[in-house]
Design an enzyme around this catalytic site. Structure first.
Site, PDB file in Angstrom:
ATOM      1  N   SER A 108       0.830  -1.210   0.000  1.00  0.00           N
ATOM      2  CA  SER A 108       0.000   0.000   0.000  1.00  0.00           C
ATOM      3  C   SER A 108       0.864   1.260   0.000  1.00  0.00           C
ATOM      4  O   SER A 108       1.890   1.328   0.692  1.00  0.00           O
ATOM      5  CB  SER A 108      -0.880  -0.008   1.262  1.00  0.00           C
ATOM      6  OG  SER A 108      -1.476   1.258   1.436  1.00  0.00           O
ATOM      7  N   TYR A 132      -1.847   5.600  -4.842  1.00  0.00           N
ATOM      8  CA  TYR A 132      -2.912   6.606  -4.870  1.00  0.00           C
ATOM      9  C   TYR A 132      -2.376   7.820  -5.595  1.00  0.00           C
ATOM     10  O   TYR A 132      -1.211   8.201  -5.381  1.00  0.00           O
ATOM     11  CB  TYR A 132      -3.335   6.996  -3.452  1.00  0.00           C
ATOM     12  CG  TYR A 132      -4.188   5.953  -2.788  1.00  0.00           C
ATOM     13  CD1 TYR A 132      -5.406   5.585  -3.338  1.00  0.00           C
ATOM     14  CD2 TYR A 132      -3.781   5.322  -1.620  1.00  0.00           C
ATOM     15  CE1 TYR A 132      -6.192   4.604  -2.750  1.00  0.00           C
ATOM     16  CE2 TYR A 132      -4.560   4.344  -1.028  1.00  0.00           C
ATOM     17  CZ  TYR A 132      -5.760   3.993  -1.604  1.00  0.00           C
ATOM     18  OH  TYR A 132      -6.534   3.022  -1.024  1.00  0.00           O
ATOM     19  N   THR A 158      -5.039   2.619  -7.766  1.00  0.00           N
ATOM     20  CA  THR A 158      -6.388   2.429  -7.212  1.00  0.00           C
ATOM     21  C   THR A 158      -7.291   3.560  -7.701  1.00  0.00           C
ATOM     22  O   THR A 158      -6.959   4.741  -7.541  1.00  0.00           O
ATOM     23  CB  THR A 158      -6.318   2.390  -5.674  1.00  0.00           C
ATOM     24  OG1 THR A 158      -5.445   1.329  -5.310  1.00  0.00           O
ATOM     25  CG2 THR A 158      -7.687   2.160  -5.054  1.00  0.00           C
ATOM     26  N   LYS A 236      -6.810  -0.864 -10.436  1.00  0.00           N
ATOM     27  CA  LYS A 236      -7.451  -1.608  -9.331  1.00  0.00           C
ATOM     28  C   LYS A 236      -8.751  -0.920  -8.938  1.00  0.00           C
ATOM     29  O   LYS A 236      -8.728   0.262  -8.554  1.00  0.00           O
ATOM     30  CB  LYS A 236      -6.496  -1.641  -8.130  1.00  0.00           C
ATOM     31  CG  LYS A 236      -7.080  -2.250  -6.859  1.00  0.00           C
ATOM     32  CD  LYS A 236      -6.022  -2.269  -5.752  1.00  0.00           C
ATOM     33  CE  LYS A 236      -6.512  -2.971  -4.491  1.00  0.00           C
ATOM     34  NZ  LYS A 236      -7.471  -2.216  -3.708  1.00  0.00           N
ATOM     35  N   HIS A 260     -12.849  -2.705  -3.392  1.00  0.00           N
ATOM     36  CA  HIS A 260     -12.077  -2.179  -2.266  1.00  0.00           C
ATOM     37  C   HIS A 260     -12.496  -2.868  -0.958  1.00  0.00           C
ATOM     38  O   HIS A 260     -12.600  -2.232   0.089  1.00  0.00           O
ATOM     39  CB  HIS A 260     -12.259  -0.662  -2.170  1.00  0.00           C
ATOM     40  CG  HIS A 260     -11.092   0.060  -1.579  1.00  0.00           C
ATOM     41  ND1 HIS A 260     -10.263   0.857  -2.311  1.00  0.00           N
ATOM     42  CD2 HIS A 260     -10.599   0.110  -0.312  1.00  0.00           C
ATOM     43  CE1 HIS A 260      -9.324   1.373  -1.539  1.00  0.00           C
ATOM     44  NE2 HIS A 260      -9.505   0.922  -0.316  1.00  0.00           N
TER      45      HIS A 260
HETATM   46  C1  FMN Z   1      -7.820  -2.413   6.327  1.00  0.00           C
HETATM   47  C2  FMN Z   1      -7.772  -2.298   4.839  1.00  0.00           C
HETATM   48  C3  FMN Z   1      -6.904  -1.381   4.268  1.00  0.00           C
HETATM   49  C4  FMN Z   1      -6.853  -1.270   2.879  1.00  0.00           C
HETATM   50  N1  FMN Z   1      -5.936  -0.429   2.328  1.00  0.00           N
HETATM   51  C5  FMN Z   1      -5.855  -0.321   0.991  1.00  0.00           C
HETATM   52  C6  FMN Z   1      -4.895   0.528   0.400  1.00  0.00           C
HETATM   53  O1  FMN Z   1      -4.093   1.164   1.063  1.00  0.00           O
HETATM   54  N2  FMN Z   1      -4.907   0.621  -0.951  1.00  0.00           N
HETATM   55  C7  FMN Z   1      -5.795  -0.065  -1.738  1.00  0.00           C
HETATM   56  O2  FMN Z   1      -5.784   0.078  -2.958  1.00  0.00           O
HETATM   57  N3  FMN Z   1      -6.695  -0.899  -1.188  1.00  0.00           N
HETATM   58  C8  FMN Z   1      -6.737  -1.046   0.138  1.00  0.00           C
HETATM   59  N4  FMN Z   1      -7.643  -1.905   0.694  1.00  0.00           N
HETATM   60  C9  FMN Z   1      -8.466  -2.762  -0.186  1.00  0.00           C
HETATM   61  C10 FMN Z   1      -7.735  -4.099  -0.465  1.00  0.00           C
HETATM   62  O3  FMN Z   1      -6.619  -3.890  -1.302  1.00  0.00           O
HETATM   63  C11 FMN Z   1      -8.648  -5.120  -1.158  1.00  0.00           C
HETATM   64  O4  FMN Z   1      -9.261  -4.515  -2.272  1.00  0.00           O
HETATM   65  C12 FMN Z   1      -9.711  -5.709  -0.224  1.00  0.00           C
HETATM   66  O5  FMN Z   1      -9.280  -5.724   1.120  1.00  0.00           O
HETATM   67  C13 FMN Z   1     -10.032  -7.127  -0.653  1.00  0.00           C
HETATM   68  O6  FMN Z   1     -11.078  -7.630   0.080  1.00  0.00           O
HETATM   69  P1  FMN Z   1     -10.924  -8.636   1.337  1.00  0.00           P
HETATM   70  O7  FMN Z   1     -10.408  -7.818   2.478  1.00  0.00           O
HETATM   71  O8  FMN Z   1     -12.321  -9.086   1.528  1.00  0.00           O
HETATM   72  O9  FMN Z   1      -9.971  -9.747   0.947  1.00  0.00           O
HETATM   73  C14 FMN Z   1      -7.708  -2.051   2.063  1.00  0.00           C
HETATM   74  C15 FMN Z   1      -8.574  -2.957   2.662  1.00  0.00           C
HETATM   75  C16 FMN Z   1      -8.599  -3.099   4.020  1.00  0.00           C
HETATM   76  C17 FMN Z   1      -9.535  -4.109   4.621  1.00  0.00           C
HETATM   77  C1  LIG Z   2      -7.662   7.536  -1.075  1.00  0.00           C
HETATM   78  C2  LIG Z   2      -8.241   6.566  -0.098  1.00  0.00           C
HETATM   79  C3  LIG Z   2      -7.201   6.029   0.786  1.00  0.00           C
HETATM   80  C4  LIG Z   2      -7.662   4.939   1.691  1.00  0.00           C
HETATM   81  C5  LIG Z   2      -6.441   4.274   2.237  1.00  0.00           C
HETATM   82  C6  LIG Z   2      -6.675   3.112   3.065  1.00  0.00           C
HETATM   83  C7  LIG Z   2      -7.668   2.222   2.450  1.00  0.00           C
HETATM   84  O1  LIG Z   2      -7.610   1.907   1.295  1.00  0.00           O
HETATM   85  C8  LIG Z   2      -8.752   1.742   3.239  1.00  0.00           C
HETATM   86  O2  LIG Z   2      -8.805   2.053   4.425  1.00  0.00           O
HETATM   87  O3  LIG Z   2      -9.608   1.062   2.659  1.00  0.00           O
END
Ligand code: FMN
Ligand SMILES: CCCCCCC(=O)C(=O)O
Length: 356
Positions: A108, A132, A158, A236, A260
């Site tokens: 991330s 991002y 993303t 993504k 997401h």
């Molecule tokens: C706590 C958390 C933080 C996340 N942070 C990011 C991130 O920084 N960037 C991003 O593109 N997606 C982020 N995501 C989305 C994940 O990359 C992914 O799309 C998603 O968690 C997949 O679903 P799952 O948790 O059910 O496996 C985050 C998801 C969670 C749960």
């Molecule tokens: C521009 C959105 C940033 C969110 C970063 C963390 C994340 O993806 C999440 O919490 O979900």
């Protein structure tokens, strides 16, 4: 005797017991009413596997190529922000476990370990950078350059976050990073979300995103990114065929079907229900989930929360090996010796199961 954890759900239960409430809530939450959050996992149960028998499954090969790199199984580690809230080593521990599993990790932009620290923990392991696009384009490009220099193999940009989805628990908890942590890829305390003072009564993250992230993002910025890096660019957060087509027109190198983890727009379909091809994340918790996603056309899947639950319980490696074992068993019981044998005929909706 230590508790035996036998499935991802067990890791989630233990993580809930060991993590501070605001941290668990941040990791676990979906947006708003969390309808999509429930549907992401439920969608997998709406499909039945339809196995072949008598196929000599004594040797099953799980390996696959992702963006030109061979990995040991079609299960990769997705980008999740701020992993040091789950374990003091955070992303560096995840990188070690991912390398040991022979698969790839997406880091991330909002990591609590730097791009370079994660490279050094991963050794020669496969890393991709999640990006991002900030209002500050120079800052954005500096992340890309650092990832290139550190040998990351692709940029996952993303595109579903012009603003942060409303995660109600984060608002209730006034979520902020614990004071000893920061988003280490950024120099200034403000951009590093460090101590996170001055974010008022809302979720601190929502305020940060509104200040720093560019909501004007559109396809021309993807073309700009393509022009500014030699790395493959994967988009993504695509859910519609028109957008997948647009992505191809703009020369992207891959599409990650993602909502997401149901944390942005509530009410969108489960990712499994819109999967057309390439990569998928969202709700993957079991080997049979992986098999179903592959049968419906995915090349590989990414895990989000399961990795965080593993990290909280000192067991990212255990979670990855659990997923490998479950997929291996599911493929064997379904009569498939390699991923080439996993296809659409392996899967049906229950309403059609009786029609052989
Ligand atoms: C706590 C958390 C933080 C996340 N942070 C990011 C991130 O920084 N960037 C991003 O593109 N997606 C982020 N995501 C989305 C994940 O990359 C992914 O799309 C998603 O968690 C997949 O679903 P799952 O948790 O059910 O496996 C985050 C998801 C969670 C749960
Ligand atoms: C521009 C959105 C940033 C969110 C970063 C963390 C994340 O993806 C999440 O919490 O979900």
């Amino acid at each position: 005797m230590s508790e035996k954890l036998v499935c991802v759900a067990d890791y989630e239960s233990m993580a809930k017991r060991v993590l501070p409430k605001a941290v668990f809530d941040y990791y676990c939450s979906g947006a708003d009413q969390q309808e999509t959050l429930a549907d992401n996992t439920a969608a997998f149960s709406r499909w039945h596997l339809f196995p072949r028998v008598l196929r000599d499954v004594s040797r099953v090969d799980l390996s696959v190529s992702v963006l030109g790199q061979r990995i040991s199984m079609p299960v990769c580690v997705g980008a999740t922000a701020m992993q040091r809230m789950a374990h003091p080593d955070g992303e560096t521990a995840t990188a070690r476990a991912t390398r040991a599993a022979g698969t790839g990790m997406m880091l991330s932009s909002w990591a609590t370990s730097t791009i370079e620290e994660v490279r050094s923990s991963a050794g020669d392991g496969l890393l991709w950078m999640q990006l991002y696009i900030y209002k500050d384009r120079d800052l954005t490009l500096s992340l890309v350059r650092r990832a290139e220099e550190a040998g990351y193999k692709a940029i996952f940009v993303t595109v579903d976050t012009p603003y942060l989805g409303k995660r109600r628990d984060d608002v209730r908890n006034r979520f902020k990073l614990p004071p000893h942590l920061k988003m280490t890829n950024f120099g200034s305390a403000e951009l590093a979300f460090s101590s996170a003072e001055g974010y008022g009564e809302d979720s601190g993250l929502a305020v940060y995103v509104a200040q720093a992230i560019d909501p004007t993002l559109c396809w021309e910025h993807i073309a700009w990114l393509k022009k500014n890096t030699h790395l493959p660019v994967v988009v993504k957060g695509v859910l519609r065929a028109e957008d997948a087509l647009e992505a191809l027109i703009h020369g992207v190198d891959g599409i990650l079907v993602s909502n997401h983890g149901a944390r942005q727009l509530d009410g969108v379909p489960a990712t499994l229900d819109v999967l057309s091809e390439v990569y998928l994340d969202g709700g993957v918790r079991r080997g049979t989930d992986v098999l179903k996603a592959l049968a419906l056309g995915a090349t590989a899947v990414f895990l989000g929360r399961p990795v965080l639950w593993g990290l909280a319980c000192q067991g990212v490696s255990d979670v990855l090996e659990l997923m490998r074992d479950e997929l291996h068993l599911a493929m064997s019981l379904a009569g498939c010796c390699s991923l080439a044998e996993v296809n659409r005929s392996l899967i049906r909706r229950p309403e059609f199961t009786s029609r052989i």
